[in-house]
Design a protein around this motif. Sequence first.
Motif, PDB file in Angstrom:
ATOM      1  N   SER A   1      -7.350 -10.449   3.325  1.00  0.00           N
ATOM      2  CA  SER A   1      -6.043 -11.103   3.436  1.00  0.00           C
ATOM      3  C   SER A   1      -5.961 -11.984   4.668  1.00  0.00           C
ATOM      4  CB  SER A   1      -4.945 -10.044   3.489  1.00  0.00           C
ATOM      5  OG  SER A   1      -5.092  -9.231   4.643  1.00  0.00           O
TER       6      SER A   1
ATOM      7  N   VAL B   1      -7.703  -0.213   6.765  1.00  0.00           N
ATOM      8  CA  VAL B   1      -6.593  -1.081   6.379  1.00  0.00           C
ATOM      9  C   VAL B   1      -6.085  -1.776   7.638  1.00  0.00           C
ATOM     10  CG1 VAL B   1      -4.228  -1.143   5.508  1.00  0.00           C
ATOM     11  CG2 VAL B   1      -5.925   0.331   4.400  1.00  0.00           C
TER      12      VAL B   1
ATOM     13  N   MET C   1      -7.537  -4.041  -3.417  1.00  0.00           N
ATOM     14  CA  MET C   1      -7.601  -5.320  -2.722  1.00  0.00           C
ATOM     15  C   MET C   1      -8.806  -6.162  -3.143  1.00  0.00           C
ATOM     16  SD  MET C   1      -4.882  -5.582  -1.160  1.00  0.00           S
ATOM     17  CE  MET C   1      -5.351  -7.193  -0.572  1.00  0.00           C
TER      18      MET C   1
ATOM     19  N   TYR D   1      -9.876   1.239   3.003  1.00  0.00           N
ATOM     20  CA  TYR D   1     -10.243   0.715   1.692  1.00  0.00           C
ATOM     21  C   TYR D   1     -11.409   1.551   1.162  1.00  0.00           C
ATOM     22  CZ  TYR D   1      -7.745  -3.301   3.641  1.00  0.00           C
ATOM     23  OH  TYR D   1      -6.819  -4.107   4.223  1.00  0.00           O
TER      24      TYR D   1
ATOM     25  N   HIS E   1       0.857  -1.201   0.000  1.00  0.00           N
ATOM     26  CA  HIS E   1       0.000   0.000   0.000  1.00  0.00           C
ATOM     27  C   HIS E   1       0.886   1.241   0.000  1.00  0.00           C
ATOM     28  CE1 HIS E   1      -2.988  -2.954   0.559  1.00  0.00           C
ATOM     29  NE2 HIS E   1      -3.052  -2.946   1.865  1.00  0.00           N
TER      30      HIS E   1
ATOM     31  N   ALA F   1       1.280  -3.080   4.653  1.00  0.00           N
ATOM     32  CA  ALA F   1       0.669  -1.772   4.920  1.00  0.00           C
ATOM     33  C   ALA F   1       1.589  -0.924   5.786  1.00  0.00           C
ATOM     34  CB  ALA F   1      -0.691  -1.964   5.601  1.00  0.00           C
TER      35      ALA F   1
ATOM     36  N   ALA G   1      -4.282   2.286  -0.214  1.00  0.00           N
ATOM     37  CA  ALA G   1      -4.542   0.850  -0.286  1.00  0.00           C
ATOM     38  C   ALA G   1      -4.548   0.371  -1.731  1.00  0.00           C
ATOM     39  CB  ALA G   1      -5.876   0.518   0.373  1.00  0.00           C
ATOM     40  N   SER G   2      -3.922  -0.759  -1.967  1.00  0.00           N
ATOM     41  CA  SER G   2      -3.973  -1.382  -3.288  1.00  0.00           C
ATOM     42  C   SER G   2      -5.408  -1.784  -3.615  1.00  0.00           C
ATOM     43  CB  SER G   2      -3.080  -2.625  -3.310  1.00  0.00           C
ATOM     44  OG  SER G   2      -1.750  -2.305  -2.981  1.00  0.00           O
TER      45      SER G   2
ATOM     46  N   GLU H   1      -0.774  -8.348   3.292  1.00  0.00           N
ATOM     47  CA  GLU H   1      -0.752  -6.936   2.903  1.00  0.00           C
ATOM     48  C   GLU H   1       0.433  -6.235   3.582  1.00  0.00           C
ATOM     49  OE1 GLU H   1      -4.720  -4.912   3.003  1.00  0.00           O
ATOM     50  OE2 GLU H   1      -5.355  -6.860   3.794  1.00  0.00           O
TER      51      GLU H   1
ATOM     52  N   CYS I   1      -8.009  -6.972   7.640  1.00  0.00           N
ATOM     53  CA  CYS I   1      -7.763  -8.292   7.026  1.00  0.00           C
ATOM     54  C   CYS I   1      -9.015  -8.888   6.384  1.00  0.00           C
ATOM     55  CB  CYS I   1      -7.179  -9.269   8.049  1.00  0.00           C
ATOM     56  SG  CYS I   1      -5.578  -8.767   8.697  1.00  0.00           S
TER      57      CYS I   1
ATOM     58  N   THR J   1      -1.983  -8.640   7.773  1.00  0.00           N
ATOM     59  CA  THR J   1      -1.558  -7.308   7.342  1.00  0.00           C
ATOM     60  C   THR J   1      -0.408  -6.862   8.233  1.00  0.00           C
ATOM     61  OG1 THR J   1      -3.801  -6.730   6.634  1.00  0.00           O
ATOM     62  CG2 THR J   1      -2.276  -4.913   6.987  1.00  0.00           C
TER      63      THR J   1
END
Length: 407
Positions: A181, A175, A143, A169, A135, A161, A140-141, A159, A178, A184
Motif C-alpha cells: 500500500s 502490518v 492484501m 501478513y 483489517h 489497520a 490482515a485483509s 490500509e 506498506c 497504513t
Amino acid sequence: MNEKKNNFIPYGRHYIDQSDIDAVTAVLKDGMLTQGPKVDEFENSIAKKVNAKYAIAVSSASAALHLACMVLKIDSSNICITSVNTFVASANCAEYQGAKTLFCDIEEDSLNMCPKDLKKKISQFPAIKLIIPVHFSGVASNMEEISEIAKKNDSYIIEDASHALGGYYPNGEPVGSCIYSEMTVFSLHPVKGVTAGEGGVITTNNKDFAGLLKQLRSHGICKGNFDLPGISVGDDTIINKEAALEDGKLNPWYYEMQNLGYNYRITDIQCALANSQLKKIERFIERKKEIVQKYDKFFKNTELLTLTQKDYRKISSLHLYVIRINFKKLKISRRQLMNKLFEEGIGTQVHYIPIPLHPFYANKGLLLSDFPAMENYYNEALSIPLYYGLNDDLVDNVCKSILNKLI
C-alpha cells in the motif's frame, strides 16, 4: 453500586502500569507538552516496529485517514471503495474530500473485504481511485490479491489497520510495513492494542508523502525544518525565500502556510504514553492469545454458536473476539442476551453496525441486502471481552455465563 462497577468486565480495556505513568509524569514535569521530542521518539519507534521508513503521529486514526486521502489528492472526481464491515471513519475520510464512496461485501471466514466482490465493483466502476481495506479485529485483509487488483486498475491503497498493530501478513511481514500500500493507518484509542488516550499513526515508505503529512497535520504550515531521513531541510522546503531568509540563513521566527491543513497534531504527553505502551505490545498480544485459546476450546462444540476467524489466530493482533450466535433458533434476542450478560457484569458489543444502516449512507441509496455476507454476519455477531488484564477466573465466568444463556 461502586462495587458492581469495579467488578464489571468490559468487552475491551486498556492496561496502564507504573512505567506508563512514569513516562507521562516525566513529560509533565520536565518536557515540552506538545510539538516536542516525544513525538519524534514515538514515530521512530513505531516505524521501526512495523518495518516502515516513516511514521507520522496525529490526533486520531480518523484524522490519519483524512490526511492520507489528502496526500493522495482524492477529490470529487474520484471514487473510493472500502469494506462494509467497518467503523464509519473508513468511509467518511474520502467523503471529506468530496469523493464518492462504494462498499465491498466481506469474506465469510476473514470478515474482511472480499476480493471477488472488489473485482466485480471495479469492473462496474473502473474510476475507483482508492481502495481502503479494513483489517477487521486484527486480521490482515487478503492484501496480496487486493494489491494485484489495485495495480491492474491503477488505484491507490490505504490500509485501515486501526485494529491490527502487532499483526502480520501471511508472508511474515508486519502490518504497517506498506509492502502492499501507499500508506497504513493505526489507532491509539484506549481499547486498541496500545493507547495514547486518543491518537493515530500513518506509516509509509514514500518520503514525499511523509513530508506532506507532517505539514498537513499542523495547518499546512512549513517552518523549513522537517526532520525526516531523506527529506531536505532548511531553505529547500521554503517557497517565499525573500521573506524567510537573511544572508542565506533561515529567520528563526519564520513559517509559511503552503497548503490548507488541519490541527491534527498529537501531544508529547500522548506520545510518551504510546511509546511506553509499544514496548509491551508483544506481552499484550501473548496474553490475549492465551485468552483466545481458552475461548476457542470452551466454545468449540457449542450449539447455536460459531467461532470466527479461527484460521487467522497466528497472524492476528487479536483486537476483538467475535462469536456468531444463531439468534433465530435461540429463545432470546441479541438485545436480551446482552442485557442479561450486562446484569451479570459482563460487557459485550457489536462490531460493526453495517454502513448501509447509517442514515447518512442509507440516504445515498445503500441497502444492507446488497451485502448478503455482511447481513448474515451482522445478524449473528457479538464481541465478548478480550483484553490483557482479563484473568483466567474472569474468562471462565464469561464462558459459563454465555453458555448458560444458550442452553
